[in-house]
Design a protein around this motif. Structure first.
Motif, mmCIF file in Angstrom:
data_model
loop_
_atom_site.group_PDB
_atom_site.id
_atom_site.type_symbol
_atom_site.label_atom_id
_atom_site.label_comp_id
_atom_site.label_asym_id
_atom_site.label_seq_id
_atom_site.Cartn_x
_atom_site.Cartn_y
_atom_site.Cartn_z
ATOM 1 N N ARG A 103 -3.783 10.118 9.500
ATOM 2 C CA ARG A 103 -5.221 10.252 9.744
ATOM 3 C C ARG A 103 -5.930 8.906 9.938
ATOM 4 O O ARG A 103 -7.148 8.864 10.041
ATOM 5 C CB ARG A 103 -5.883 10.984 8.581
ATOM 6 C CG ARG A 103 -5.359 12.370 8.339
ATOM 7 C CD ARG A 103 -6.113 13.015 7.205
ATOM 8 N NE ARG A 103 -5.472 14.252 6.785
ATOM 9 C CZ ARG A 103 -5.926 14.998 5.797
ATOM 10 N NH1 ARG A 103 -7.013 14.644 5.135
ATOM 11 N NH2 ARG A 103 -5.296 16.107 5.471
ATOM 12 N N GLY A 104 -5.182 7.813 9.909
ATOM 13 C CA GLY A 104 -5.780 6.493 10.063
ATOM 14 C C GLY A 104 -6.432 5.957 8.797
ATOM 15 O O GLY A 104 -7.108 4.926 8.830
ATOM 16 N N ILE A 105 -6.229 6.624 7.693
ATOM 17 C CA ILE A 105 -6.861 6.219 6.431
ATOM 18 C C ILE A 105 -6.345 4.860 5.967
ATOM 19 O O ILE A 105 -7.127 3.977 5.600
ATOM 20 C CB ILE A 105 -6.648 7.294 5.351
ATOM 21 C CG1 ILE A 105 -7.470 8.539 5.709
ATOM 22 C CG2 ILE A 105 -7.003 6.774 3.968
ATOM 23 C CD1 ILE A 105 -7.143 9.755 4.876
ATOM 24 N N MET A 106 -5.015 4.686 5.981
ATOM 25 C CA MET A 106 -4.479 3.416 5.485
ATOM 26 C C MET A 106 -4.857 2.276 6.414
ATOM 27 O O MET A 106 -5.133 1.163 5.951
ATOM 28 C CB MET A 106 -2.961 3.499 5.308
ATOM 29 C CG MET A 106 -2.412 2.310 4.546
ATOM 30 S SD MET A 106 -3.247 1.944 2.969
ATOM 31 C CE MET A 106 -2.667 3.290 1.970
ATOM 32 N N THR A 107 -4.908 2.525 7.719
ATOM 33 C CA THR A 107 -5.347 1.479 8.646
ATOM 34 C C THR A 107 -6.783 1.072 8.331
ATOM 35 O O THR A 107 -7.111 -0.118 8.301
ATOM 36 C CB THR A 107 -5.220 1.962 10.103
ATOM 37 O OG1 THR A 107 -3.857 2.323 10.349
ATOM 38 C CG2 THR A 107 -5.641 0.879 11.077
ATOM 39 N N LYS A 143 -1.640 -1.744 13.844
ATOM 40 C CA LYS A 143 -2.986 -1.243 14.158
ATOM 41 C C LYS A 143 -4.071 -2.085 13.504
ATOM 42 O O LYS A 143 -5.187 -2.158 14.006
ATOM 43 C CB LYS A 143 -3.129 0.220 13.727
ATOM 44 C CG LYS A 143 -2.387 1.185 14.607
ATOM 45 C CD LYS A 143 -2.574 2.606 14.087
ATOM 46 C CE LYS A 143 -1.789 3.603 14.895
ATOM 47 N NZ LYS A 143 -1.924 4.963 14.346
ATOM 48 N N ALA A 144 -3.732 -2.700 12.376
ATOM 49 C CA ALA A 144 -4.705 -3.542 11.672
ATOM 50 C C ALA A 144 -4.677 -4.986 12.176
ATOM 51 O O ALA A 144 -5.360 -5.846 11.623
ATOM 52 C CB ALA A 144 -4.447 -3.496 10.168
ATOM 53 N N GLY A 145 -3.885 -5.260 13.212
ATOM 54 C CA GLY A 145 -3.881 -6.587 13.816
ATOM 55 C C GLY A 145 -2.796 -7.534 13.351
ATOM 56 O O GLY A 145 -2.760 -8.696 13.766
ATOM 57 N N TYR A 147 0.824 -1.207 0.000
ATOM 58 C CA TYR A 147 0.000 0.000 0.000
ATOM 59 C C TYR A 147 0.856 1.254 0.000
ATOM 60 O O TYR A 147 2.018 1.231 0.383
ATOM 61 C CB TYR A 147 -0.948 0.018 1.199
ATOM 62 C CG TYR A 147 -0.342 -0.387 2.534
ATOM 63 C CD1 TYR A 147 0.370 0.515 3.313
ATOM 64 C CD2 TYR A 147 -0.502 -1.680 3.015
ATOM 65 C CE1 TYR A 147 0.910 0.135 4.533
ATOM 66 C CE2 TYR A 147 0.033 -2.067 4.236
ATOM 67 C CZ TYR A 147 0.738 -1.145 4.991
ATOM 68 O OH TYR A 147 1.269 -1.521 6.203
ATOM 69 N N PHE A 148 0.264 2.355 -0.466
ATOM 70 C CA PHE A 148 0.883 3.673 -0.344
ATOM 71 C C PHE A 148 -0.220 4.723 -0.302
ATOM 72 O O PHE A 148 -1.348 4.480 -0.726
ATOM 73 C CB PHE A 148 1.888 3.965 -1.473
ATOM 74 C CG PHE A 148 1.285 4.076 -2.853
ATOM 75 C CD1 PHE A 148 0.734 5.262 -3.307
ATOM 76 C CD2 PHE A 148 1.298 2.988 -3.713
ATOM 77 C CE1 PHE A 148 0.205 5.367 -4.589
ATOM 78 C CE2 PHE A 148 0.782 3.077 -4.993
ATOM 79 C CZ PHE A 148 0.224 4.280 -5.432
ATOM 80 N N LEU A 149 0.139 5.885 0.229
ATOM 81 C CA LEU A 149 -0.819 6.966 0.417
ATOM 82 C C LEU A 149 -0.134 8.302 0.184
ATOM 83 O O LEU A 149 1.021 8.488 0.585
ATOM 84 C CB LEU A 149 -1.365 6.901 1.854
ATOM 85 C CG LEU A 149 -2.559 7.763 2.213
ATOM 86 C CD1 LEU A 149 -3.801 7.345 1.426
ATOM 87 C CD2 LEU A 149 -2.840 7.664 3.720
ATOM 88 N N HIS A 150 -0.835 9.222 -0.442
ATOM 89 C CA HIS A 150 -0.343 10.588 -0.643
ATOM 90 C C HIS A 150 0.012 11.177 0.713
ATOM 91 O O HIS A 150 -0.765 11.084 1.659
ATOM 92 C CB HIS A 150 -1.438 11.421 -1.325
ATOM 93 C CG HIS A 150 -0.997 12.752 -1.808
ATOM 94 N ND1 HIS A 150 -0.530 13.740 -0.972
ATOM 95 C CD2 HIS A 150 -0.963 13.272 -3.063
ATOM 96 C CE1 HIS A 150 -0.227 14.812 -1.678
ATOM 97 N NE2 HIS A 150 -0.477 14.548 -2.955
ATOM 98 N N ARG A 151 1.179 11.782 0.810
ATOM 99 C CA ARG A 151 1.666 12.264 2.106
ATOM 100 C C ARG A 151 0.754 13.300 2.751
ATOM 101 O O ARG A 151 0.752 13.451 3.966
ATOM 102 C CB ARG A 151 3.115 12.735 2.021
ATOM 103 C CG ARG A 151 3.339 14.092 1.463
ATOM 104 C CD ARG A 151 4.823 14.507 1.490
ATOM 105 N NE ARG A 151 5.272 14.800 2.830
ATOM 106 C CZ ARG A 151 6.184 14.111 3.519
ATOM 107 N NH1 ARG A 151 6.768 13.076 2.978
ATOM 108 N NH2 ARG A 151 6.534 14.450 4.726
ATOM 109 N N ASP A 152 -0.050 14.026 1.979
ATOM 110 C CA ASP A 152 -0.994 14.990 2.563
ATOM 111 C C ASP A 152 -2.053 14.301 3.424
ATOM 112 O O ASP A 152 -2.749 14.971 4.195
ATOM 113 C CB ASP A 152 -1.691 15.810 1.471
ATOM 114 C CG ASP A 152 -0.761 16.791 0.785
ATOM 115 O OD1 ASP A 152 0.403 16.962 1.239
ATOM 116 O OD2 ASP A 152 -1.180 17.388 -0.224
ATOM 117 N N PHE A 153 -2.192 12.980 3.285
ATOM 118 C CA PHE A 153 -3.218 12.234 4.015
ATOM 119 C C PHE A 153 -2.628 11.327 5.093
ATOM 120 O O PHE A 153 -3.355 10.575 5.727
ATOM 121 C CB PHE A 153 -4.065 11.424 3.030
ATOM 122 C CG PHE A 153 -4.883 12.297 2.112
ATOM 123 C CD1 PHE A 153 -6.183 12.630 2.431
ATOM 124 C CD2 PHE A 153 -4.325 12.817 0.951
ATOM 125 C CE1 PHE A 153 -6.932 13.457 1.593
ATOM 126 C CE2 PHE A 153 -5.054 13.643 0.111
ATOM 127 C CZ PHE A 153 -6.364 13.964 0.441
#
Length: 184
Positions: free
Chosen positions: A109-113, A149-151, A100-106
């Motif tokens: 915030r717990g979005i990827m979890t 966090k996702a177990g 997984y990857f996420l734009h650093r602006d996000f």
């Protein structure tokens, strides 16, 4: 049920704040915004210096074989802000690695979890996988926190060759088995 049929039934999934959906060429500009910034992807793949390079990566790695690959779309802005995918899906052993990857602006915030918990739930309850793993660079502490966090449980540290620059790197593996999984 055949895993490919199940994956196609969940090509689009909604979470509280996100929509997990197939990539589209409409994502080209959002993808380039992520892939052209070195700070967004220090552990994923080399930054893309041009729109042409970014479009090639988008099509060949995220659109060409879409099942088990989800673009992460922010519901409030309708922007594509990241990706989550099965890598090394082994249908006969019913195992997969998740990347997984996420734009650093996000970040933060717990979005990827939220997205990882959703994909993990589907992996065990709809795709009937038996074991999932997440392999991250040892210095990628943020991705390690997401896994925990996702177990997911720490399994091992090991050295391996980076798939892009072929240099030896330190990696950490987290894993989760279906029989150990607890839905939160």
């Amino acid at each position: 049920m055949d895993i490919w049929v199940a994956l196609s039934q969940y090509a689009t999934v909604e979470t509280e704040r996100m929509i997990l959906r197939p990539f589209s060429f409409v994502d080209s500009d959002d993808f380039f915004e992520i892939s052209s910034n070195r700070e967004n992807l220090p552990f994923i793949f080399p930054y893309q210096a041009s729109q042409e390079e970014s479009d090639f990566l988008l099509v060949h790695y995220f659109m060409k074989n879409p099942l088990g690959i989800w673009a992460i779309e922010d519901k409030s802005s309708s922007r594509m802000i990241g990706a989550i995918r099965f890598e090394h899906l082994n249908v006969s052993d019913r195992t997969a690695e998740i990347g997984y990857f996420l734009h650093r602006d996000f970040w933060g915030r717990g979005i990827m979890t939220e997205c990882l918990k959703t994909v993990t739930f589907l992996a065990f309850h709809s795709f009937y996988l038996k074991k999932l793993s997440i392999i991250v660079h040892k210095e990628n502490l943020a991705s390690q926190r997401v896994a925990k966090k996702a177990g997911y449980v720490f399994k091992r540290c090991f050295k391996g060759s980076d798939r892009y620059n072929r240099k030896m790197r330190d990696y950490v593996e987290y894993g989760l088995k279906a029989k150990e999984y607890r839905y939160e």
